[in-house]
Scaffold this active site. Structure first.
Site, mmCIF file in Angstrom:
data_model
loop_
_atom_site.group_PDB
_atom_site.id
_atom_site.type_symbol
_atom_site.label_atom_id
_atom_site.label_comp_id
_atom_site.label_asym_id
_atom_site.label_seq_id
_atom_site.Cartn_x
_atom_site.Cartn_y
_atom_site.Cartn_z
ATOM 1 N N HIS A 61 -7.669 -5.321 -1.084
ATOM 2 C CA HIS A 61 -6.544 -4.577 -0.539
ATOM 3 C C HIS A 61 -6.179 -5.101 0.856
ATOM 4 O O HIS A 61 -7.047 -5.475 1.639
ATOM 5 C CB HIS A 61 -6.909 -3.097 -0.459
ATOM 6 C CG HIS A 61 -5.744 -2.189 -0.316
ATOM 7 N ND1 HIS A 61 -4.881 -1.920 -1.363
ATOM 8 C CD2 HIS A 61 -5.275 -1.478 0.743
ATOM 9 C CE1 HIS A 61 -3.950 -1.074 -0.951
ATOM 10 N NE2 HIS A 61 -4.162 -0.796 0.317
ATOM 11 N N ASP A 67 -9.347 -5.128 -5.373
ATOM 12 C CA ASP A 67 -8.614 -4.020 -4.758
ATOM 13 C C ASP A 67 -9.055 -2.710 -5.409
ATOM 14 O O ASP A 67 -8.909 -2.548 -6.627
ATOM 15 C CB ASP A 67 -7.110 -4.223 -4.946
ATOM 16 C CG ASP A 67 -6.273 -3.136 -4.288
ATOM 17 O OD1 ASP A 67 -6.850 -2.220 -3.671
ATOM 18 O OD2 ASP A 67 -5.040 -3.217 -4.389
ATOM 19 N N SER A 87 0.839 -1.198 0.000
ATOM 20 C CA SER A 87 0.000 0.000 0.000
ATOM 21 C C SER A 87 0.880 1.257 0.000
ATOM 22 O O SER A 87 1.710 1.419 -0.888
ATOM 23 C CB SER A 87 -0.968 -0.040 1.184
ATOM 24 O OG SER A 87 -1.974 0.932 1.049
#
Length: 289
Positions: free
Chosen positions: A261, A231, A148
């Site tokens: 995610h 995601d 991320s």
């Protein structure tokens, strides 16, 4: 339960501090270790410091000299998170590749906005290279990894290393990175970007904030880019992989169907975490020798 992103934005620094405390409490809750995972029993974990930057160092228990190095940057929108939230992944990478995995607790926004996290990441790279002998590592075999927001930092680090003639980085693992912050303003995800960049909207156009906007991606080390079918940031990862390929960089992409995610920090509830970890380990073994 933790507050929503919108609530955090409304409460500013106080809300962000509270969110961090709540997340830290969840990670420390022994009843929830099945969700987040624990340190690998095959590694020794210790802390080190680069100035005020805390490092979580994962070293395989089996004796060896000249181990490769992996710098692992945690996610959390540059505003929360810690190396502990990635302990499952970091420890298993160390145990299965034989590498020393160094996970920094870089400075967080909004108290420390951009480029604080970028500068901390670079300082840690310089420190591990300079102190490789003390760590029992080989400073010529280095990889950067992040998930991320940490994936963004890893991509930026690879770009900066290329630009500054630092050729030690042999591979980059970019796990659902956010690579273009331009236009991401206002409620929701944009609120986190506001915290990270502060009041100057134009900073989003800098490559060290938005690595997709670098003038060139040529000459970068081989990359493994991980995303997931569900995601919401999937397009970012795919666009960056395409930019790297277009520039002649060797790229592999892993995109599990039934994942979203942050799946690599949730091994207890995301079966896809095992497959993602296996791809990372294989890539690092190949790149680091």
């Amino acid at each position: 339960m933790t507050k929503t992103v919108a609530e955090v934005q409304d409460h500013g620094v106080d809300g962000m501090v509270e969110l961090r405390q709540r997340r830290a409490a969840l990670l420390a809750n022994r009843r929830l270790t099945w969700v987040f995972g624990v340190d690998d029993p095959g590694v020794v974990v210790r802390e080190a410091w680069v100035g005020e930057i805390r490092l979580r160092v994962h070293t395989p228990r089996a004796p060896a000299a000249g181990r490769p190095l992996v710098l692992a940057f945690h996610g959390g929108g540059w505003c929360w998170g810690s190396p502990e939230q990635s302990r499952w992944m970091a420890g298993r990478i160390a145990a299965r590749t034989g590498a020393i995995v160094v996970a920094p607790a870089y400075r967080l926004a909004p108290e420390h906005p951009y480029p604080a996290a970028v500068e901390d990441s670079w300082a840690v790279l310089m420190w591990v290279v300079a102190n490789a002998d003390e760590l029992g590592a080989d400073p010529t075999r280095v990889a950067v990894l992040g998930d991320s927001a940490g994936g963004t930092l890893a991509a930026v680090l690879a770009l900066r290393a290329r630009d500054e003639g630092e050729s030690r980085i042999r591979g980059q693992v970019l796990i659902y990175p956010l690579v273009d912050l331009v236009g991401l303003r206002g409620p929701g995800l944009g609120g986190i970007v506001d915290h990270y960049l502060g009041k100057d909207v134009s900073l989003a156009e800098e490559w060290s904030a938005s690595p997709l906007r670098a003038r060139s991606h040529a000459g970068l080390p081989p990359a493994l880019v991980l995303t997931a079918r569900f995601d919401p940031m999937r397009s970012h990862a795919e666009r960056y992989a395409n930019a790297l390929r277009t520039a002649g960089v060797e790229v592999a992409v892993h995109c599990p169907r039934l994942a979203t995610h942050a799946y690599l920090t949730l091994p207890g509830i995301s079966p896809a975490s095992r497959g993602g970890l296996a791809r990372i380990v294989g890539f690092l073994r190949e790149r680091l020798g």
